[in-house]
Enzyme design. Structure first.
Site, PDB file in Angstrom:
ATOM      1  N   PHE A 124       2.792   8.607  -1.220  1.00 14.62           N
ATOM      2  CA  PHE A 124       2.007   7.366  -1.187  1.00 14.62           C
ATOM      3  C   PHE A 124       0.564   7.645  -1.561  1.00 14.62           C
ATOM      4  CE2 PHE A 124       5.197   6.576   2.334  1.00 14.62           C
ATOM      5  CZ  PHE A 124       6.134   6.096   1.443  1.00 14.62           C
TER       6      PHE A 124
ATOM      7  N   TRP B  92       0.846  -1.204   0.000  1.00 15.29           N
ATOM      8  CA  TRP B  92       0.000   0.000   0.000  1.00 15.29           C
ATOM      9  C   TRP B  92       0.879   1.250   0.000  1.00 15.29           C
ATOM     10  CZ3 TRP B  92      -0.025   4.005   3.490  1.00 15.29           C
ATOM     11  CH2 TRP B  92      -1.043   4.941   3.344  1.00 15.29           C
ATOM     12  N   HIS B  93       2.045   1.167   0.684  1.00  9.17           N
ATOM     13  CA  HIS B  93       2.922   2.335   0.764  1.00  9.17           C
ATOM     14  C   HIS B  93       3.509   2.691  -0.598  1.00  9.17           C
ATOM     15  CE1 HIS B  93       2.675   1.606   5.071  1.00  9.17           C
ATOM     16  NE2 HIS B  93       3.059   2.846   5.222  1.00  9.17           N
ATOM     17  N   GLY B  94       3.810   1.695  -1.379  1.00  6.44           N
ATOM     18  CA  GLY B  94       4.395   2.002  -2.680  1.00  6.44           C
ATOM     19  C   GLY B  94       4.580   0.747  -3.488  1.00  6.44           C
TER      20      GLY B  94
END
Lengths: 490, 332
Positions: free
Chosen positions: A490, A323-325
């Site tokens: 993000f 989800w962060h990257g």
């Protein structure tokens, strides 16, 4: 319009004035919608339509879910919301990552394919508002929340400007509920909001922005830097990311408080955690609880055999990393953290916000607690290497150097020179260490309060002296290197 | 609510009082009358008073160091006005600043640094503030982007003032100017607005000089088009007023052109495609050996400035601008 600019403060002041001048709830919500879309447009007006589209989709799905009783039809509606939200996220954020890796995979097995890559910008805040909006439809589907028919309130909920770019990822049960109720001005809440904004500005501008060039220098030249310098830069990054992201949350929560809205907390002094599992109950709380409620519990949570439970934990953390990257670094970072909390999760420990010992007031921690905190912090720093390094080989190189140079006395020569990244750096050397130490001390002393500037027990002149002192400290040391908030990417 | 507003006002009043003290010390310390930015006053006066027809040079420090105005005066029938000052002022401000003083028959030569095609177009807050604190009337020439930039950088500007005051930088600055330790002060300019004090100095840009990672300051096609649109709007205004406008590239060292070729080519290609007034040269024609640069990659020495001015005048002559003032031509 970044939170750390006077432009934002003026915008907030104007919104505050118009908001409280409007007596009716609908007018206040309408103002929030307009303010939020204006705020978003200052970043990128083109993606305002995407934000609106996401909101309208989930609003309609919510209403349809409320009117539908059939299980299959309800599932189909949920799928529509999931596909819409996750589809947009997949297209804008993950398409190139998966396309590249698919291309590499096909090459490895001898197939010749051309990589299909999109030249596309990541809409700012998409990861945050998508989860917020998606959370609502899942809640309505599971009948945890009633679907709202108030479109204005729903648009305000998804686009609520303090939380729009980097959270906290508030829930419908908290934020939407407040937007559907009449609000009244609460003096202590507004005052506390101002304090929290000031504390956020202090953390971001004085600490995070001054740590950023040190980290940038070391991580930008990892191949030529000795291990001890990389270790020091990693510790600096641990504080940079904390001061940066928690500052954003503080300013967001503080801004919301000025509008009479209480957001979910996002940080609870995470570096005083005594285990990785405890850290994840104190760090980015709104995301962790989102993944816990909507991913981990949906997969079965703590039910089933140990292998199944382990799978649930690891999947949740890996997804949270992703989800962060869209990169292997984040995936591995998620995996490392998942592996670290796994033993505690498998033991069926009930979740506790803070370890009992640290709940007790007291100036000093016990030696055992201190040791556990230091060990947890050391582990977190190693995991942060994957988060911060540009590429996977860079992260591996940094970790290799940290360990291989640990016992090499020559590597410690000019060990602290990394703390002097530029000739006229205002917080060089001992000063940055001094400020960080003071910051940790203040956080420790105030750890039982929601944020360290809650100084109600101090006389007013002392409080004002502290507030004014902080403002001038921020201006003196904190306006030299200015960087955007880390989590905007993000 | 009333209590909140009352306390907020009291707090702001305390801040205001503290800032009044800081500003009092700051204004006493800072050598507003003699520092580099004070030259903006002289340049504005020159722009207002110099009789037409004039050749007005608009850009940043590449013009401050890179033009020999007496040569322009000698070879043409025009009065040179060198308006160059700081790249940080941004092209939007530079153009707006000269716009209202233009007269029919004037020639404007625009030479924006490459940074103006990226982040610098609307200027940098501290530079714009420096212009305004020396010459408050320039605020009237601020574009919306300039105002936003100054507001966005308000904390940086306030921090700069506070540090300057506490560290008593004013004293050091006055000493530097008195000892002529550097050339960045008001008296270093000649009457046309060229900086000349460095002419006898032997400083030269050395190999391995600090060069930017990206000379066009993160330019994208979008930002380049925005800058060219700004130039075209200026060109249209000039055409309406009977003023001819030309574009010339800023001087850079030969090796920098090699290192930054893709970024420079991108700017040049868009200019060739979209700019609606004539370009006098190509980027590759305005490069000079390192020895012709003084202390930075846009800052020419006396020799470099003369070479550049000569080339510029040759190009202008090719377009009929020489000893006889040319009639204003409508531009496409």
């Amino acid at each position: 319009m970044a939170f750390t600019t006077p432009t934002y403060l003026l915008f907030l002041a104007l919104t505050f004035a118009l908001y409280w001048a409007s007596k009716k709830r609908t007018a206040q919500n309408l103002l929030l919608v307009v303010a939020s879309y204006v705020f978003y447009a200052t970043w990128d007006s083109r993606f305002g339509l995407l934000l609106l589209g996401t909101s309208l989709l989930d609003y309609s799905v919510g209403i349809s879910l409320a009117r539908t009783e059939g299980a299959r039809a309800r599932r189909a509606l949920l799928m529509l919301s999931l596909c819409g939200n996750l589809g947009a996220l997949a297209l804008f954020k993950y398409f190139n990552f998966f396309a590249e890796n698919f291309h590499l995979l096909t090459q490895a097995i001898g197939w010749r394919t051309d990589p299909l890559l999109l030249k596309i910008m990541l809409p700012v805040g998409i990861s945050f508002y998508t989860l917020k909006s998606l959370g609502y439809t899942i809640d309505v589907y599971k009948r945890r929340t009633k679907a709202t028919t108030d479109l204005i309130a729903y648009l305000a909920y998804v686009a609520f400007f303090p939380q729009l770019l980097a959270g906290p990822i508030d829930r419908a049960g908290n934020l939407l509920r407040q937007l559907l109720e009449e609000r009244r001005f609460v003096y202590p809440l507004a005052v506390d909001g101002c304090r929290q904004i000031l504390w956020g500005l202090f953390k971001k501008m004085l600490l995070a922005d001054n740590l950023a060039p040190i980290v940038q220098l070391a991580y930008g030249e990892a191949a030529t830097r000795p291990g001890p310098q990389l270790l020091l830069a990693t510790v600096c990054f641990a504080f940079q990311i904390y001061c940066d992201f928690s500052a954003y949350s503080d300013i967001a929560i503080g801004s919301a408080k000025l509008l009479g809205i209480e957001s979910l907390p996002n940080f609870a002094y995470p570096y005083f955690s005594q285990s990785p599992a405890e850290f994840w109950r104190r760090w980015h709380i709104s995301l962790t609880t989102w993944f816990r409620d909507y991913v981990y519990f949906s997969m079965g949570g703590v039910r089933g055999r140990a292998a199944r439970r382990a799978f649930n934990v690891m999947s949740t953390f890996i997804l949270s990393g992703l989800w962060h990257g869209a990169s292997w670094n984040f995936l591995i970072w998620g995996g490392i953290n998942g592996a670290a909390v796994l033993p505690a999760m498998l033991r069926h420990r009930p979740t506790r916000m803070q370890s009992e010992q640290e709940q007790r007031p007291g100036l000093l921690p016990s030696p055992r607690a201190l040791l556990k905190m230091l060990l947890t912090f050391s582990f977190l720093c190693l995991a942060w290497v994957f988060f911060r390094a540009q590429t996977l080989p860079d992260a591996v190189l940094i970790i290799k150097k940290i360990f291989s140079d640990a016992l090499n006395p020559a590597a410690y020569r000019q060990f602290t020179s990394i703390l002097h990244p530029y000739a006229d750096y205002p917080l060089a050397g001992k000063k940055i260490i001094l400020f960080l130490s003071a910051f940790v001390l203040v956080e420790w002393i105030q750890r039982l309060r929601p944020h360290p500037l809650m100084l109600d027990h101090c006389p007013k002149p002392v409080r004002w002296l502290i507030y004014n002192g902080l403002i001038f400290l921020v201006l003196y040391f904190g306006t030299y290197f200015v960087t955007g908030f880390y989590y905007y990417q993000f | 609510m009333h209590l909140f507003l009352l306390n907020l006002c009291k707090f702001l009043l305390v801040q205001l009082l503290l800032w009044a003290v800081v500003l009092l010390v700051y204004t006493k310390q800072k050598p507003f009358d003699v520092d580099f930015n004070a030259a903006t006053l002289d340049k504005q006066l020159l722009l207002r008073q110099e009789p037409s027809p004039r050749i007005i040079l608009v850009g940043g420090s590449n013009l401050v160091f890179g033009i020999t105005s007496p040569e322009i005066e000698r070879r043409t029938a025009y009065h040179p006005v060198n308006m160059g000052l700081n790249v940080g002022d941004g092209l939007a401000f530079m153009l707006k600043h000269v716009e209202k003083w233009l007269r029919p028959g004037d020639i404007v030569v625009v030479s924006p640094e490459y940074e103006n095609f990226g982040d610098f177009y609307d200027g940098l807050g501290p530079f714009l503030f420096a212009e305004a604190e020396h010459n408050p009337s320039v605020i009237l020439n601020f574009t919306r982007g300039n105002f936003l930039e100054v507001t966005n950088k308000g904390f940086i500007i306030a921090g700069g003032i506070f540090r300057y005051t506490v560290q008593q930088k004013g004293k050091t600055e006055r000493q530097w100017i008195a000892n002529k330790s550097h050339v960045y002060h008001r008296d270093a300019f000649n009457r046309y607005g060229d900086l000349v004090e460095h002419y006898p100095l032997t400083n030269r840009l050395k190999e391995g000089y600090p060069a930017p990672g990206s000379i066009n300051a993160h330019a994208t096609t979008e930002t380049i088009i925005r800058t060219i649109d700004g130039l075209n709007r200026f060109g249209d205004t000039c055409a309406q007023r009977g003023v001819r406008v030309f574009y010339t590239f800023p001087p850079i060292p030969t090796d920098l052109l090699e290192r930054q070729r893709p970024a420079i080519q991108q700017v040049e290609a868009e200019l060739q495609r979209r700019l609606r007034f004539p370009m006098l040269d190509r980027a590759s024609e305005v490069v000079f050996p390192l020895d012709n640069f003084f202390d930075g990659f846009y800052h020419l020495t006396a020799e470099g400035a003369m070479k550049r001015t000569t080339r510029l005048l040759d190009r202008l002559e090719e377009r009929g601008i020489g000893r006889t003032p040319s009639a204003a031509e409508p531009q496409p």
